[in-house]
Scaffold this active site. Structure first.
Site, PDB file in Angstrom:
ATOM      1  N   ILE A 141       0.893  -1.242  -0.021  1.00 42.57           N
ATOM      2  CA  ILE A 141       0.106   0.161  -0.117  1.00 42.57           C
ATOM      3  C   ILE A 141       0.910   1.163  -0.043  1.00 42.57           C
ATOM      4  O   ILE A 141       1.779   1.387   0.880  1.00 42.57           O
ATOM      5  CB  ILE A 141      -0.782   0.112   1.222  1.00 42.57           C
ATOM      6  N   LYS A 142       0.731   2.098  -0.974  1.00 36.94           N
ATOM      7  CA  LYS A 142       1.652   3.261  -1.270  1.00 36.94           C
ATOM      8  C   LYS A 142       0.901   4.430  -0.399  1.00 36.94           C
ATOM      9  O   LYS A 142      -0.255   4.775  -0.497  1.00 36.94           O
ATOM     10  CB  LYS A 142       1.781   3.755  -2.608  1.00 36.94           C
ATOM     11  N   ILE A 143       1.744   5.230   0.550  1.00 34.29           N
ATOM     12  CA  ILE A 143       1.435   6.264   1.229  1.00 34.29           C
ATOM     13  C   ILE A 143       2.353   7.329   1.201  1.00 34.29           C
ATOM     14  O   ILE A 143       3.646   7.068   1.366  1.00 34.29           O
ATOM     15  CB  ILE A 143       1.375   5.623   2.933  1.00 34.29           C
TER      16      ILE A 143
END
Length: 370
Positions: A141-143
């Site tokens: 998951i890209k944050i």
């Protein structure tokens, strides 16, 4: 796996080759499977701009759009469904590689809605929703590494969710990202989670640094300024790797490693050359170091395969040179902190714009289908 010499040399030097692109057309045509087989691609990254470009291809998504329209889905739900479906399919394609590398590679990234970049709680909520929807162990998951993103990174990792931290431009922020990672693992350990299953990469952007600093050097126009063009991005990334080596040899890290933790690998992003005056492989061949990821647009991947020359580690012997470049820029009055702050703002704005275009396009497609 590939027999191409440059790509094999890159992998042998400890660099994981990831593709910076994903679309349903790539999946359904067999193109992505072919890149895994012939170009040594061992992972994929996506971002809002990539999905905007992919979903602009109405034909590939027409059947799903019709189904979503018939189900009276709203635009946000429709985009969520289409993007998570693509990422899930890519995760399945990479599953054998994921298993063969003990979870290190075979990874596919999906980014939280960029409109949430300044909202910690909403970022955590969507990270959890994306993770649950994709429902594959090899999703990342890209944050974004905004100030508000840092506690979201910690909270997401603490829940046992693997994270790709994106939009890192500054060395100071990168150190804060590594701290957020270690804190997340410490919290996961305290909660009794298996640290060996939690993975992370930190996406340090490269070419955009040169694009902005070169503009400022051109304004100065002196010979000294001209001599520094095209050097800042690589110098900045090399100093990031120096910081990585320092943090991941610390006593704090060793405690986590003893409990089964995996290091957060540096990932070189934005590695397509923007200035045609520069070698089109420079953000790959000049950033070779063990335990790194280079996520490339297909054009850059093809260039490396065609004429890239990989000579082993091109990072760890150049820390002094890299520091000298940044010092020289400051000496010319080019503020490092001003540049990286501007790049972060522009990065968030660019992704927000792409997301708005994506929503507009899907809204129109849903209306046509109805």
């Amino acid at each position: 796996m590939t027999t191409n010499k440059a790509l094999t040399d890159l992998a042998d030097a400890g660099v994981s080759i990831w593709l910076d692109d994903l679309s349903r057309e790539r999946l359904e045509s067999g193109n992505l499977a072919d890149l895994i087989e012939t170009k040594g691609v061992v992972g994929v990254t996506t971002n809002p701009s990539i999905f905007q470009a992919a979903l602009a291809d109405g034909e590939a998504y027409a059947a799903q759009v019709a189904d979503l329209a018939a189900a009276d889905s709203g635009v946000d739900d429709a985009v969520f469904a289409m993007t998570t479906d693509d990422v899930r399919a890519a995760c399945d394609l990479f599953t054998p590689l994921y298993e063969r590398t003990d979870g290190v590679d075979g990874r596919v990234s999906i980014e939280v809605d960029p409109r949430l970049a300044r909202d910690t709680a909403a970022t955590v909520d969507q990270a959890q929703a994306l993770h649950a929807a994709v429902d594959r162990p090899n999703v990342l998951i890209k944050i974004p590494a905004t100030v508000e993103g840092l506690p979201a990174i910690t909270a997401t990792l603490a829940e046992g969710i693997s994270v790709n931290v994106t939009l890192i431009f500054s060395l100071e922020r990168y150190r804060a990202v590594m701290n957020a990672f270690l804190t997340g693992l410490e919290q996961a350990k305290e909660a009794g989670r298996d640290l060996s299953t939690i993975h992370s990469v930190a996406s340090f952007f490269v070419s955009r640094v040169d694009t902005e600093i070169d503009k400022r050097l051109d304004v100065l126009g002196t010979e000294e300024a001209k001599a520094l063009k095209g050097k800042a991005g690589i110098a900045n990334a090399r100093l990031a790797y120096q910081a990585y080596e320092e943090v991941f040899s610390s006593a704090r890290w060793e405690t986590l490693a003893a409990a089964g933790a995996r290091p957060q690998r540096p990932l070189w992003a934005s590695t397509g050359v923007k200035d045609p005056a520069y070698p089109d492989t420079m953000y790959v061949t000049e950033l070779v170091a063990p335990g790194t990821v280079n996520t490339m647009p297909e054009k850059t991947l093809d260039a490396v395969a065609d004429h890239g020359v990989v000579t082993g580690d091109t990072v760890t012997d150049h820390y002094g040179d890299a520091a000298a470049v940044l010092d020289a820029l400051e000496g010319l009055g080019i503020s490092y902190s001003d540049v990286v702050d501007q790049l972060e703002r522009e990065g968030v704005e660019k992704f927000e714009k792409s997301w708005a275009e994506l929503l507009d396009g899907v809204t129109a497609a849903l209306e046509r289908a109805r």
